[in-house]
Design an enzyme around this catalytic site. Structure first.
Site, PDB file in Angstrom:
ATOM      1  N   HIS A 190       3.736  -6.386  14.276  1.00  0.00           N
ATOM      2  CA  HIS A 190       3.070  -5.409  15.152  1.00  0.00           C
ATOM      3  C   HIS A 190       4.052  -4.746  16.092  1.00  0.00           C
ATOM      4  O   HIS A 190       3.942  -3.568  16.388  1.00  0.00           O
ATOM      5  CB  HIS A 190       1.966  -6.087  15.957  1.00  0.00           C
ATOM      6  CG  HIS A 190       0.697  -6.178  15.200  1.00  0.00           C
ATOM      7  ND1 HIS A 190       0.093  -5.066  14.651  1.00  0.00           N
ATOM      8  CD2 HIS A 190      -0.072  -7.224  14.858  1.00  0.00           C
ATOM      9  CE1 HIS A 190      -0.993  -5.439  14.022  1.00  0.00           C
ATOM     10  NE2 HIS A 190      -1.123  -6.750  14.121  1.00  0.00           N
ATOM     11  N   ARG A 296      -2.140   2.134  -0.444  1.00  0.00           N
ATOM     12  CA  ARG A 296      -2.101   0.753  -0.956  1.00  0.00           C
ATOM     13  C   ARG A 296      -3.406   0.056  -0.575  1.00  0.00           C
ATOM     14  O   ARG A 296      -3.506  -0.553   0.486  1.00  0.00           O
ATOM     15  CB  ARG A 296      -0.923  -0.006  -0.338  1.00  0.00           C
ATOM     16  CG  ARG A 296       0.451   0.422  -0.848  1.00  0.00           C
ATOM     17  CD  ARG A 296       1.528  -0.463  -0.218  1.00  0.00           C
ATOM     18  NE  ARG A 296       2.770  -0.435  -0.947  1.00  0.00           N
ATOM     19  CZ  ARG A 296       3.810   0.331  -0.623  1.00  0.00           C
ATOM     20  NH1 ARG A 296       3.740   1.159   0.404  1.00  0.00           N
ATOM     21  NH2 ARG A 296       4.916   0.279  -1.345  1.00  0.00           N
ATOM     22  N   ARG A 332      -4.450   3.693  -4.975  1.00  0.00           N
ATOM     23  CA  ARG A 332      -4.098   2.718  -6.003  1.00  0.00           C
ATOM     24  C   ARG A 332      -5.131   1.597  -6.009  1.00  0.00           C
ATOM     25  O   ARG A 332      -5.498   1.097  -4.944  1.00  0.00           O
ATOM     26  CB  ARG A 332      -2.712   2.141  -5.683  1.00  0.00           C
ATOM     27  CG  ARG A 332      -2.303   1.032  -6.618  1.00  0.00           C
ATOM     28  CD  ARG A 332      -0.880   0.651  -6.414  1.00  0.00           C
ATOM     29  NE  ARG A 332      -0.687  -0.159  -5.234  1.00  0.00           N
ATOM     30  CZ  ARG A 332       0.505  -0.559  -4.808  1.00  0.00           C
ATOM     31  NH1 ARG A 332       1.603  -0.190  -5.445  1.00  0.00           N
ATOM     32  NH2 ARG A 332       0.620  -1.306  -3.744  1.00  0.00           N
ATOM     33  N   GLU A 431       5.905   1.155 -13.236  1.00  0.00           N
ATOM     34  CA  GLU A 431       6.740   0.196 -12.512  1.00  0.00           C
ATOM     35  C   GLU A 431       7.175  -0.957 -13.403  1.00  0.00           C
ATOM     36  O   GLU A 431       7.824  -1.893 -12.962  1.00  0.00           O
ATOM     37  CB  GLU A 431       6.051  -0.294 -11.236  1.00  0.00           C
ATOM     38  CG  GLU A 431       4.634  -0.757 -11.410  1.00  0.00           C
ATOM     39  CD  GLU A 431       3.918  -1.039 -10.096  1.00  0.00           C
ATOM     40  OE1 GLU A 431       4.556  -1.159  -9.045  1.00  0.00           O
ATOM     41  OE2 GLU A 431       2.683  -1.148 -10.139  1.00  0.00           O
ATOM     42  N   ASN A 454      10.145   0.218  -6.432  1.00  0.00           N
ATOM     43  CA  ASN A 454      10.380  -1.106  -5.847  1.00  0.00           C
ATOM     44  C   ASN A 454      10.253  -2.169  -6.933  1.00  0.00           C
ATOM     45  O   ASN A 454      11.061  -3.099  -7.003  1.00  0.00           O
ATOM     46  CB  ASN A 454       9.372  -1.406  -4.733  1.00  0.00           C
ATOM     47  CG  ASN A 454       9.321  -0.309  -3.697  1.00  0.00           C
ATOM     48  OD1 ASN A 454      10.236   0.502  -3.625  1.00  0.00           O
ATOM     49  ND2 ASN A 454       8.272  -0.253  -2.922  1.00  0.00           N
ATOM     50  N   ASP A 455       9.236  -2.027  -7.764  1.00  0.00           N
ATOM     51  CA  ASP A 455       9.060  -2.979  -8.856  1.00  0.00           C
ATOM     52  C   ASP A 455       9.866  -2.583 -10.084  1.00  0.00           C
ATOM     53  O   ASP A 455      10.427  -3.443 -10.761  1.00  0.00           O
ATOM     54  CB  ASP A 455       7.573  -3.109  -9.215  1.00  0.00           C
ATOM     55  CG  ASP A 455       6.857  -4.057  -8.267  1.00  0.00           C
ATOM     56  OD1 ASP A 455       7.448  -5.105  -7.947  1.00  0.00           O
ATOM     57  OD2 ASP A 455       5.739  -3.745  -7.843  1.00  0.00           O
ATOM     58  N   ARG A 465      12.905  -8.779  -5.968  1.00  0.00           N
ATOM     59  CA  ARG A 465      13.112  -7.857  -4.836  1.00  0.00           C
ATOM     60  C   ARG A 465      13.077  -8.567  -3.485  1.00  0.00           C
ATOM     61  O   ARG A 465      13.461  -8.005  -2.461  1.00  0.00           O
ATOM     62  CB  ARG A 465      12.091  -6.713  -4.890  1.00  0.00           C
ATOM     63  CG  ARG A 465      10.660  -7.118  -4.626  1.00  0.00           C
ATOM     64  CD  ARG A 465       9.688  -6.035  -5.037  1.00  0.00           C
ATOM     65  NE  ARG A 465       9.005  -5.394  -3.935  1.00  0.00           N
ATOM     66  CZ  ARG A 465       7.922  -4.623  -4.052  1.00  0.00           C
ATOM     67  NH1 ARG A 465       7.435  -4.351  -5.232  1.00  0.00           N
ATOM     68  NH2 ARG A 465       7.344  -4.077  -3.019  1.00  0.00           N
ATOM     69  N   CYS A 502       6.363   6.836  -5.774  1.00  0.00           N
ATOM     70  CA  CYS A 502       5.889   6.336  -4.482  1.00  0.00           C
ATOM     71  C   CYS A 502       6.657   5.095  -4.042  1.00  0.00           C
ATOM     72  O   CYS A 502       6.317   4.488  -3.036  1.00  0.00           O
ATOM     73  CB  CYS A 502       4.395   6.074  -4.509  1.00  0.00           C
ATOM     74  SG  CYS A 502       3.935   4.881  -5.765  1.00  0.00           S
TER      75      CYS A 502
HETATM   76  C1  PEP Z   1       6.539  -0.033  -6.018  1.00  0.00           C
HETATM   77  O1  PEP Z   1       6.544  -1.052  -6.717  1.00  0.00           O
HETATM   78  O2  PEP Z   1       7.484   0.772  -5.952  1.00  0.00           O
HETATM   79  C2  PEP Z   1       5.359   0.279  -5.193  1.00  0.00           C
HETATM   80  C3  PEP Z   1       5.230   1.445  -4.585  1.00  0.00           C
HETATM   81  O3  PEP Z   1       4.441  -0.703  -5.032  1.00  0.00           O
HETATM   82  P1  PEP Z   1       4.581  -1.953  -4.043  1.00  0.00           P
HETATM   83  O4  PEP Z   1       5.810  -1.754  -3.230  1.00  0.00           O
HETATM   84  O5  PEP Z   1       3.327  -1.952  -3.260  1.00  0.00           O
HETATM   85  O6  PEP Z   1       4.699  -3.056  -5.044  1.00  0.00           O
HETATM   86 MG    MG Z   2       4.692  -2.197  -7.073  1.00  0.00          MG
END
Ligand code: PEP
Ligand code: MG
Length: 572
Positions: A190, A296, A332, A431, A454-455, A465, A502
Site C-alpha cells: 500500500h 486483471r 481477462r 503467453e 511476463n509469462d 519469473r 499487455c
Molecule cells: C503476462 O504474463 O505478461 C501478463 C500480462 O499476465 P500476468 O503478468 O498477470 O501473468
Molecule cells: Mg500471464
C-alpha cells in the site's frame, strides 16, 4: 563515504536530499500480570476508541490528498479495530490468561500476521502489514508511547525507514518529503501504491539502508531503477538527473490529449493502460490512455472471501466500461493458480504450479465459476466496447471451447432478455510459446491477440519469473522472443486481426522501437508509462523502426539487439 545500493523501484522520480531517519524502536512489551483485569479491559476499549478517531482523521486527510478510493484503506483499518472476533480474543487473553492489555493485543496481532505472511500470494502477505499498522497504533495508546509525526516535516528530506505504514505514507507532504527508502516492501504494498499517487519517489526492499545511513547523510535515489546512493560522490549529476526528470514530466503532460502519432504521421498504434481494479481507471484516463488493454479480473477474486457472484462482477465491469466512455476495455477472464491463490479455495498440490492447473485450464474445468464471470462480462458489454480475453491458451481446442461456452452464455442471456454488446470481441493472451508458434491458425478463430510477455518470456526461456537466481535469463530482447512476437503479429495480420501486448515489455522505452517495427498494433502498460511511450513514438518513423526490427531478428543475442536499439534512439 559514498555507498551505492540497489532496491525495488516502487514509485518513479529522482531526488537528492538530507535523510530523515525514522528508526522506530520495536515497542517492548512486558509480561507483567495486570493488577486489575477490569481496568485492563477498559484500557483496551478506550485505546480502540482513540485509534479509531486517529483513523477517521487520517481518512479525511487522505481523501483530500489521495482521493476517495485510496482513503478507503483507513476504513479497512478501522474495520480491523471493529472486528468483534479480534476484540473477543483480546478479552479472552486478559481474562483467562492474565495477560496485560499490550501483551494480549500483540499476541493476537502476531497470530493474524503470521497467518497472512504464510500465504504464497504477495497481496495477502501485504495484508499482514495492515494488521501491524493498526495494532501498533493500538499498543502505543495502551502504553502511552506517542507516534512519530511525519505530517510536521517542514524541510526537504528523504525518509529512511524499516518500512512505512499506509497511515504514515498518507501523512507525507510531497512539498517536503522528496522520497522514501525502506528496508522492506515491494511494488504492490500500500505504501508503494500511495507513493505513486502522491508522486513521491520510493525505493523499497533495500534490506539494510536503515542500518547504513547516519544522521546528516545525504541520499540520492531513483524510484524507477531502484538505485540509491548514500552521500553521492557526484551530487551535481544527481541534481541534473532530478531536474531532467521533472522537466520531462512537465513536457509529457502536454501529450495527454494528443493523438498517438509516429514522426511520419502514422496513427495506427494505440496506447492503453493495465488495471487491476475499477479504481485504477482514473489514472489511465489522466495519463491519456486510449483504452484498457488488460483488466486483471483476478483481483476481484483475490480481494474477496468468496467467488464473486455474477451480480458483484457485473457491477465492477460495468463501472469500468462506463467510465471508459466509448474507449475499449479488454477484460481477462480469471487467471488464477500459479502464484495467485485464493484464501477460500484450495488448489491441488502440484510440483510445478506455473505449469499446472491454472487460468483457462481451471475455468474450463469449473464451468460453474466460469459461467458467472462470462455472464457478467457479456452483460457489461452492453455499456460500451468490451473485449473478453482468455489467459494461458495453449491449444486451438481450448480457445474454441472457451469461445463456444461464451457464445452459449450469450444466447442464454439474450433469451432471458438481457442486452449484450454488438461489437463484443473475443480474443486471447499469447503467453505460451505454443500459441505464438501456431498464431496464424489461432487468428482464424480469435478476434485479437494480446501478448503476455511476463509469462511468454518465462516459458520460452524456461526461467521462473519469480526466481532471483535465474533473472539473467529473463531476456525480453532475446531474438527468440522477438521471433515469437513476429510470428504472433504476422499471424494476426494474415487474417485481418489485431495484435496487442499487455506484458511489462509493452511499456519499456527500449522495446517500443522494436515492437513498432514488428507491427504491433496495441500497447497496454501501467498508466504512468503511457505518455512517455507516446513521446517515444512521436520521435520515430515507421521506416526506421521496421529496418531496426529486421536487423534485430537476425541478431544472435540480447546485447546485439539492445545495441541496435540504442543506436536508433541516440539523440532522440
Ligand atoms: C503476462 O504474463 O505478461 C501478463 C500480462 O499476465 P500476468 O503478468 O498477470 O501473468
Ligand atoms: Mg500471464
Amino acid at each position: 563515504m559514498s555507498k551505492k545500493m540497489s532496491g525495488i523501484g516502487a514509485s518513479n522520480g529522482i531526488s537528492i536530499a538530507k535523510v530523515y531517519i525514522l528508526d522506530e524502536q520495536p515497542i517492548k512489551i512486558s509480561k507483567e500480570i495486570p493488577k486489575n483485569i477490569e481496568s485492563e479491559l477498559t484500557l483496551i476499549t478506550s485505546s480502540i476508541v482513540k485509534a479509531k478517531t486517529d483513523l477517521e482523521n487520517l481518512q479525511v486527510i487522505a481523501k483530500e490528498k489521495l482521493g476517495e478510493e485510496k482513503a478507503a484503506i483507513f476504513e479497512a483499518h478501522a474495520s480491523i479495530l471493529e472486528d468483534p472476533a479480534m476484540a473477543e480474543e483480546f478479552t479472552a487473553l486478559v481474562k483467562e490468561k492474565n495477560y496485560n492489555a499490550a501483551r494480549a493485543i500483540k499476541e493476537v496481532a502476531d497470530k493474524y500476521m503470521s497467518m497472512f505472511e504464510a500465504m504464497d500470494d504477495d497481496y495477502f502477505k501485504e495484508r499482514a502489514a495492515d494488521i501491524k499498522d493498526v495494532t501498533e497504533r493500538l499498543i502505543r495508546y495502551v502504553l502511552n508511547i506517542p507516534l512519530a509525526d511525519l505530517a510536521t516535516i517542514n524541510e526537504e528530506v528523504i525518509i529512511v525507514a524499516e518500512d512505512l505504514t499506509p497511515s504514515q505514507t498518507a501523512q507525507l507532504n510531497p512539498k517536503f518529503v522528496k522520497g522514501f527508502a525502506c528496508n522492506i516492501g515491494g511494488r504492490t504494498s500500500h505504501a508503494a501504491i500511495m507513493a505513486r499517487s502522491l508522486e513521491i519517489p520510493a525505493v523499497l526492499g533495500l534490506k539494510t539502508i536503515l542500518h547504513d545511513v547516519k544522521d546528516k547523510d545525504v541520499l540520492a535515489m531513483n524510484g524507477e531503477t531502484g538505485d540509491v546512493e548514500i552521500n553521492p560522490s557526484d551530487k551535481n549529476k544527481w541534481k541534473k538527473l532530478a531536474e531532467n526528470f521533472e522537466k520531462e514530466k512537465e513536457e509529457l503532460k502536454k501529450l495527454k490529449d494528443k493523438p498517438t502519432l509516429t514522426k511520419d504521421g502514422f496513427d495506427g498504434f494505440v496506447l492503453e493502460g493495465n488495471i487491476g481494479s475499477p479504481k485504477d481507471v482514473e489514472s489511465v484516463l489522466e495519463n491519456g490512455g486510449e483504452g484498457i488493454g488488460l483488466f486483471r479480473s483476478e483481483f476481484l477474486y483475490m480481494d474477496n472471501d468468496h467467488f464473486p457472484t455474477e451480480e458483484e462482477q457485473f457491477i465492477s465491469y460495468k463501472k469500468v466500461v462506463e467510465e471508459m466512455k466509448g474507449k475499449i476495455t479488454i477484460i481477462r477472464t480469471l487467471d488464477i493458480g500459479g502464484d495467485k491463490k485464493l484464501s477460500y479455495f484450495s488448489f491441488p498440490h502440484e510440483m510445478n504450479p506455473f505449469l499446472g492447473y491454472r487460468a483457462i485450464r481451471f475455468t474450463l474445468d469449473r464451468k460453474d465459476i466460469f459461467r458467472d464471470q462470462i455472464r457478467a462480462l457479456l452483460r457489461a458489454s452492453a455499456f460500451g466496447p468490451v473485449g473478453i480475453m482468455f489467459p494461458m491458451i495453449a491449444t486451438i481446442d481450448e480457445f474454441l471451447a472457451a469461445k463456444k461456452f461464451t457464445l452459449e452464455c450469450k444466447a442464454e442471456l439474450t433469451k432471458e432478455g438481457h442486452k449484450v454488446g454488438k461489437d463484443l470481441q473475443i480474443g486471447m493472451m499469447v503467453e505460451i510459446p505454443a500459441a505464438a508458434v501456431n498464431a496464424d491458425n489461432f487468428a482464424k478463430h480469435a478476434d485479437f491477440f494480446s501478448v503476455g510477455t511476463n509469462d511468454l518470456i518465462q516459458y520460452t526461456m524456461a526461467a521462473d519469473r519469480m526466481s532471483e537466481n535465474v533473472t539473467y535469463l529473463y531476456q525480453p530482447y532475446n531474438p527468440s522472443i522477438l521471433r515469437l512476437l513476429k510470428m504472433t503479429i504476422d499471424g494476426a495480420h494474415k487474417h485481418g486481426k489485431w495484435a496487442g501486448m499487455c506484458g511489462e515489455m509493452a511499456g519499456e522505452p527500449d522495446a517500443l522501437p522494436l515492437l513498432m517495427g514488428l507491427g504491433l498494433d496495441a500497447y497496454s502498460m501501467s498508466a504512468t508509462s503511457i505518455l512517455k511511450a507516446r513521446s517515444i513514438m512521436s520521435k520515430l518513423t515507421l521506416k526506421e523502426t521496421q529496418q531496426l526490427a529486421t536487423k534485430a531478428l537476425e541478431c544472435e543475442n540480447s546485447d546485439q539487439v539492445l545495441k541496435l536499439v540504442k543506436a536508433v534512439m541516440k539523440d532522440k
